[in-house]
Design a protein around this motif. Structure first.
Motif, PDB file in Angstrom:
ATOM      1  N   ILE A 164      28.886  29.603  25.710  1.00 23.96           N
ATOM      2  CA  ILE A 164      30.325  30.418  25.936  1.00 23.96           C
ATOM      3  C   ILE A 164      30.292  30.828  27.650  1.00 23.96           C
ATOM      4  O   ILE A 164      31.445  29.534  27.842  1.00 23.96           O
ATOM      5  CB  ILE A 164      30.311  32.170  25.864  1.00 23.96           C
ATOM      6  CG1 ILE A 164      30.270  32.822  24.281  1.00 23.96           C
ATOM      7  CG2 ILE A 164      31.200  32.961  26.306  1.00 23.96           C
ATOM      8  CD1 ILE A 164      30.886  31.580  23.330  1.00 23.96           C
ATOM      9  N   TYR A 165      29.520  30.533  28.539  1.00 29.27           N
ATOM     10  CA  TYR A 165      29.615  29.967  30.188  1.00 29.27           C
ATOM     11  C   TYR A 165      30.209  28.422  30.041  1.00 29.27           C
ATOM     12  O   TYR A 165      31.147  28.100  30.277  1.00 29.27           O
ATOM     13  CB  TYR A 165      28.177  29.892  30.982  1.00 29.27           C
ATOM     14  CG  TYR A 165      28.435  30.045  32.342  1.00 29.27           C
ATOM     15  CD1 TYR A 165      29.924  30.079  33.204  1.00 29.27           C
ATOM     16  CD2 TYR A 165      28.100  28.500  32.687  1.00 29.27           C
ATOM     17  CE1 TYR A 165      29.578  30.291  34.164  1.00 29.27           C
ATOM     18  CE2 TYR A 165      28.790  28.443  34.271  1.00 29.27           C
ATOM     19  CZ  TYR A 165      29.335  29.197  34.643  1.00 29.27           C
ATOM     20  OH  TYR A 165      29.394  28.822  36.105  1.00 29.27           O
ATOM     21  N   LYS A 166      29.372  28.113  29.411  1.00 27.11           N
ATOM     22  CA  LYS A 166      29.576  25.640  29.134  1.00 27.11           C
ATOM     23  C   LYS A 166      30.562  25.721  29.064  1.00 27.11           C
ATOM     24  O   LYS A 166      31.686  24.094  29.299  1.00 27.11           O
ATOM     25  CB  LYS A 166      28.436  25.908  28.422  1.00 27.11           C
ATOM     26  CG  LYS A 166      27.776  24.167  29.112  1.00 27.11           C
ATOM     27  CD  LYS A 166      26.798  23.344  28.865  1.00 27.11           C
ATOM     28  CE  LYS A 166      26.146  22.333  29.360  1.00 27.11           C
ATOM     29  NZ  LYS A 166      24.718  21.973  29.332  1.00 27.11           N
ATOM     30  N   PHE A 167      31.455  26.617  27.392  1.00 24.38           N
ATOM     31  CA  PHE A 167      32.151  25.636  26.490  1.00 24.38           C
ATOM     32  C   PHE A 167      32.692  26.780  26.346  1.00 24.38           C
ATOM     33  O   PHE A 167      34.398  25.867  25.726  1.00 24.38           O
ATOM     34  CB  PHE A 167      31.529  25.457  25.217  1.00 24.38           C
ATOM     35  CG  PHE A 167      30.435  24.050  25.840  1.00 24.38           C
ATOM     36  CD1 PHE A 167      30.548  22.849  26.233  1.00 24.38           C
ATOM     37  CD2 PHE A 167      29.126  24.947  25.140  1.00 24.38           C
ATOM     38  CE1 PHE A 167      29.337  22.123  25.776  1.00 24.38           C
ATOM     39  CE2 PHE A 167      28.199  23.488  25.084  1.00 24.38           C
ATOM     40  CZ  PHE A 167      28.067  22.148  24.996  1.00 24.38           C
ATOM     41  N   GLY A 168      32.725  27.476  26.615  1.00 26.50           N
ATOM     42  CA  GLY A 168      33.848  28.681  26.250  1.00 26.50           C
ATOM     43  C   GLY A 168      34.546  29.004  25.149  1.00 26.50           C
ATOM     44  O   GLY A 168      34.177  28.148  23.951  1.00 26.50           O
ATOM     45  N   GLY A 169      34.842  30.096  24.577  1.00 25.18           N
ATOM     46  CA  GLY A 169      35.008  30.707  23.231  1.00 25.18           C
ATOM     47  C   GLY A 169      34.608  32.203  22.957  1.00 25.18           C
ATOM     48  O   GLY A 169      34.187  32.652  23.860  1.00 25.18           O
ATOM     49  N   PHE A 170      34.455  32.155  21.955  1.00 28.76           N
ATOM     50  CA  PHE A 170      33.780  33.629  21.135  1.00 28.76           C
ATOM     51  C   PHE A 170      32.894  33.464  20.271  1.00 28.76           C
ATOM     52  O   PHE A 170      32.012  32.465  19.932  1.00 28.76           O
ATOM     53  CB  PHE A 170      34.998  33.799  20.227  1.00 28.76           C
ATOM     54  CG  PHE A 170      35.191  35.164  19.289  1.00 28.76           C
ATOM     55  CD1 PHE A 170      35.857  35.728  19.178  1.00 28.76           C
ATOM     56  CD2 PHE A 170      33.589  36.041  18.454  1.00 28.76           C
ATOM     57  CE1 PHE A 170      36.319  37.189  18.901  1.00 28.76           C
ATOM     58  CE2 PHE A 170      34.068  37.040  18.069  1.00 28.76           C
ATOM     59  CZ  PHE A 170      34.915  37.842  17.831  1.00 28.76           C
ATOM     60  N   TYR A 171      31.921  34.646  20.813  1.00 29.90           N
ATOM     61  CA  TYR A 171      30.668  35.015  20.358  1.00 29.90           C
ATOM     62  C   TYR A 171      30.491  35.602  19.124  1.00 29.90           C
ATOM     63  O   TYR A 171      30.937  36.519  19.229  1.00 29.90           O
ATOM     64  CB  TYR A 171      29.649  34.901  21.201  1.00 29.90           C
ATOM     65  CG  TYR A 171      27.961  35.459  20.471  1.00 29.90           C
ATOM     66  CD1 TYR A 171      27.359  34.416  19.572  1.00 29.90           C
ATOM     67  CD2 TYR A 171      27.714  36.638  20.110  1.00 29.90           C
ATOM     68  CE1 TYR A 171      25.869  34.335  19.266  1.00 29.90           C
ATOM     69  CE2 TYR A 171      26.254  36.565  19.352  1.00 29.90           C
ATOM     70  CZ  TYR A 171      26.013  35.763  18.849  1.00 29.90           C
ATOM     71  OH  TYR A 171      24.617  35.783  18.449  1.00 29.90           O
ATOM     72  N   ALA A 172      30.337  35.539  17.681  1.00 29.34           N
ATOM     73  CA  ALA A 172      29.822  37.113  16.759  1.00 29.34           C
ATOM     74  C   ALA A 172      28.435  36.894  16.243  1.00 29.34           C
ATOM     75  O   ALA A 172      27.382  35.201  16.003  1.00 29.34           O
ATOM     76  CB  ALA A 172      30.871  37.256  16.152  1.00 29.34           C
TER      77      ALA A 172
END
Length: 356
Positions: A164-172
């Protein structure tokens, strides 16, 4: 595991209509049939997909990451349900990353179906040198390699933040069922356990719910977000690979990082902000994790309107794998939340039940 021919599968689904409690309408039957029709059948071929490594060129603006860090090369039924429901409902492009370098379609019926039927899902492998490149995690790969007892859990907790830090986005987490779009949720984490509040609105005003811990199972941040950077540094500093404490990189650590960065006092409360939002627990956890099995597997029937009331303000339901992994799914929608939600939100993943 054996694959079933299309005719057998559809016959079984039709039979379920008569066997399920209250003879309720089988949700999404037309959708199920259309999705099955797009595939030749449940293939018996020895199909191995060699996965490309996920890199920057495959990153998308609106994406959600899900992870498999145990090394297995296929998805379980419940993991498939997380992927399928995200593909159908989340409003995001699904990036599923495996530690394995291959995806074995012959070992899991639902893996085969999702691979062939959802164009907004991609499967990739990942390596730590690539994921960690340029991040403040010097020496962290060596620590992970030293851990044995809870290696997959530690790896998942760290890699999700790095991605998420490197690419950005949502995690689940992969024990989740998505009910609606999460595309509008930005730069947030959610409460692990909070105090009960009246749900007059699903996203209440700041400070109306006291928060025990900040969950690391569902979150979204923009690329290079300062909170995630600080959390990665904290993980690198505090991670003890010889510890038997499985969740040392989980909610307690993410909560300390939030308090430190934003100078927050105990108890934390929900907040809505542009840099960071802390959402109420029921947005992803309508049941307290301790009560997950009792809430989602009922001894007494729960009519549809009661399930809907429970999930009224929930974007995605977290089933807390460690608390519910032994609970069977049989298709009883009045007593099983997975069955009630599965027919509506992940129909290809739900059947056959013995693989779920």
């Amino acid at each position: 595991m054996k694959y079933f021919h299309l005719t057998i599968a559809l016959s079984a689904l039709s039979l379920l209509y008569f066997l399920l409690p209250n003879n309720e309408e089988l949700y999404k039957v037309e959708s199920i049939n259309k999705l099955f029709d797009k595939s030749s059948s449940f293939s018996r071929e020895n199909k191995i997909v060699h996965l490309s490594e996920f890199t920057e060129k495959y990153s998308k603006d609106n994406q959600i990451f899900l992870l498999e860090t145990s090394g297995k090369s296929f998805l379980s039924g419940r993991e498939c349900c997380a992927v399928e429901s995200a593909a159908r409902n989340s409003g995001l492009y699904v990036q599923f990353l495996l530690l394995s370098s291959v995806l074995n379609l012959k070992l899991s019926n639902c893996t085969y179906q999702i691979f062939h039927n959802y164009p907004n899902v991609s499967f990739w492998t990942f390596t730590l040198p690539t994921v960690f490149a340029g991040l403040p995690v010097d020496g962290l790969e060596e620590k992970i390699n030293m851990s044995h007892r809870h290696g997959p859990t530690f790896l998942s907790d760290i890699v999700r933040m790095a991605l998420i830090y490197k690419f950005g986005g949502f995690y689940a987490d992969t024990d989740t069922v998505f009910l609606r779009s999460v595309r509008g949720l930005r730069n947030f984490m959610a409460s692990e356990v909070g105090s009960e509040i009246v749900r007059d609105v699903c996203l209440p005003p700041n400070g109306t719910q006291k928060i025990g811990k900040v969950n690391n199972g569902h979150f979204q941040f923009s690329k290079g977000h300062p909170y995630v950077h600080r959390l990665l540094k904290r993980m690198n500093k505090e991670f003890n690979p010889n510890s038997y404490f499985r969740i040392q990189l989980g909610p307690a650590l993410t909560t300390r990082a939030v308090r430190n960065m934003f100078r927050m006092k105990i108890p934390l409360t929900n907040m809505n902000g542009s840099v960071l939002s802390i959402l109420p627990d029921y947005i992803f956890s309508p049941a307290n994790w301790v009560m997950a099995k009792a809430t989602y597997w009922r001894k007494k029937a729960r009519p549809a309107h009661q399930w809907e009331e429970l999930f009224n303000c929930t974007y995605a339901v977290h089933f807390y794998r460690d608390m519910t992994r032994k609970a069977r799914v049989t298709g009883n929608r009045l007593r099983e939340a997975y069955s009630y939600l599965g027919f509506k939100h992940c129909p290809l993943s739900l059947y056959p039940f013995e693989q779920f």
